[in-house]
Design an enzyme around this catalytic site. Structure first.
Site: not given
Lengths: 245, 245
Positions: A51, A108, A194, A49
């Site tokens: 952002d 990622y 992040r 999910r």
């Protein structure tokens, strides 16, 4: 029958992956397209999910459908969907295969532009004003492997039962004017990549030493880590399943 | 003293390169930044005048300035300018060097995405619905070398004294899902590359045969050629000068 759909999206126009009331999400846009073409309401479950503003180069979702899929469904979906979402393939899986819970790892990338570049401004954090010590940032990466509780990189007040993750890969690589962070783990906490990137930039910038990562992680508090890097540099690039190569 | 400035820009936010009344142009934005930092009105002359939405990866302009340039002018310009314009370098040239008239060639790329790709949607023409015959398009390229009057690819009603150009290079290359057109010439007519690309797509698509290029060119009328390809796939990528390597 259960199907997996592999797709990619530019996250900029969406309020994240997951359906949100009164906001346009990737999931809602995808479900609307599938429901229209398959002529019945289709619900999807995504592998992750992301952002608001986060991109995906490779992500999967599963859905159940008993009818027969048309041959050119991928092409028709791509014609129906906006330019920001591209479907790569749709294939049948075993009925117990689950896009989220069957995933064994996620990878990622985070991109940083180390020279001013008009053509990556929407897909990389423009940090050309800073001189980053990539070796120090890679030293900091090694420390991640020594820990499994990443509470310091987790968004506060989420409903996670546990903040334990197993990190498989973490490194920075400079390719021309793009600095790329690759990180793989069995799972990620909300905002985790992040927050890690934001902290690593403080290492690259000399504000923190690589070994400060020990303290940041063991303090187990979000305030110990750096500010989150902006969403537009982050890409989900792979999700692993035992039943896929 | 005369200076050359090398820079790049994303053309999307601008009404073309050249100063226009009541519209934001690249030239005006650049001149405003130079004038502010050098504390006197600076006028620039660009190597080319790209249309609205066309990009430049490498372009030069010249300007005259008698004061002393600060050491970090490039860095300060980049901080002052928007994200869509990046200055690469500024260097002194001979007083007769002219960004436009001293240029010996210009090279353009045109990018076409042959698979749906959310991440190139602003920088490549999304033609994944078509099946293009790249060999036929390269056959059509060879015919360009036989001619020098390209009136058929020129915008009507411009004030060009001549429509004669010498083409040095023209070819299509497939790299993954990106199809790239490279074309070099001593000069280009307004809209010429986009008109050539639009015509070549008709060759790739089977609407025209490669040898139809002879007719298109010799008829010397814009209506003989195909529709212009959209601006956002076009990049000025190089400008040649005898005094630069």
């Amino acid at each position: 029958m259960r199907y997996f759909i592999e797709f990619a999206y530019d996250g900029a126009p969406y309020f994240g992956y997951q359906v949100q009331p009164n906001q346009i999400s990737v999931q809602e846009t995808l479900e609307k397209a599938l429901s229209t073409l398959l002529r019945e309401p289709i619900k999807t479950t995504g592998a992750g999910r992301t952002d608001t503003g986060v991109h995906a180069k490779k992500i999967f979702a599963h859905f159940d459908f008993e009818g027969e899929l048309m041959d050119n469904l991928v092409h028709r979906l791509n014609s129906f969907l906006p330019e920001s979402i591209a479907v790569k393939r749709i294939f049948e899986v075993k009925s117990e295969a689950h896009a989220r819970f069957s995933a064994t790892y996620r990878t990622y990338n985070y991109f940083i532009s180390t020279e001013k570049d008009p053509f990556t401004k929407d897909l990389a954090w423009q940090l050309w004003r800073k001189k980053l010590d990539v070796d120090a940032m890679n030293e900091a990466c090694k420390i991640l492997f020594e820990y499994s509780d990443f509470t310091s990189f987790a968004k506060l007040h989420t409903d996670n039962k546990t903040n334990i993750c197993k990190i498989y890969q973490a490194n920075w690589e400079q390719n021309g004017s793009l600095l790329k962070f690759t990180v793989s783990a069995d799972r990620f906490l909300r905002n985790m990549v992040r927050a890690i990137v934001g902290t690593m930039i403080e290492v690259g910038d000399g504000k923190l030493k690589p070994e400060d990562m020990h303290r940041v992680i063991t303090e187990q508090h979000r305030n110990s880590a750096g500010t989150s890097a902006p969403a537009h540099g982050l890409f989900l690039v792979d999700v692993g399943y035992d039943f896929l190569d």
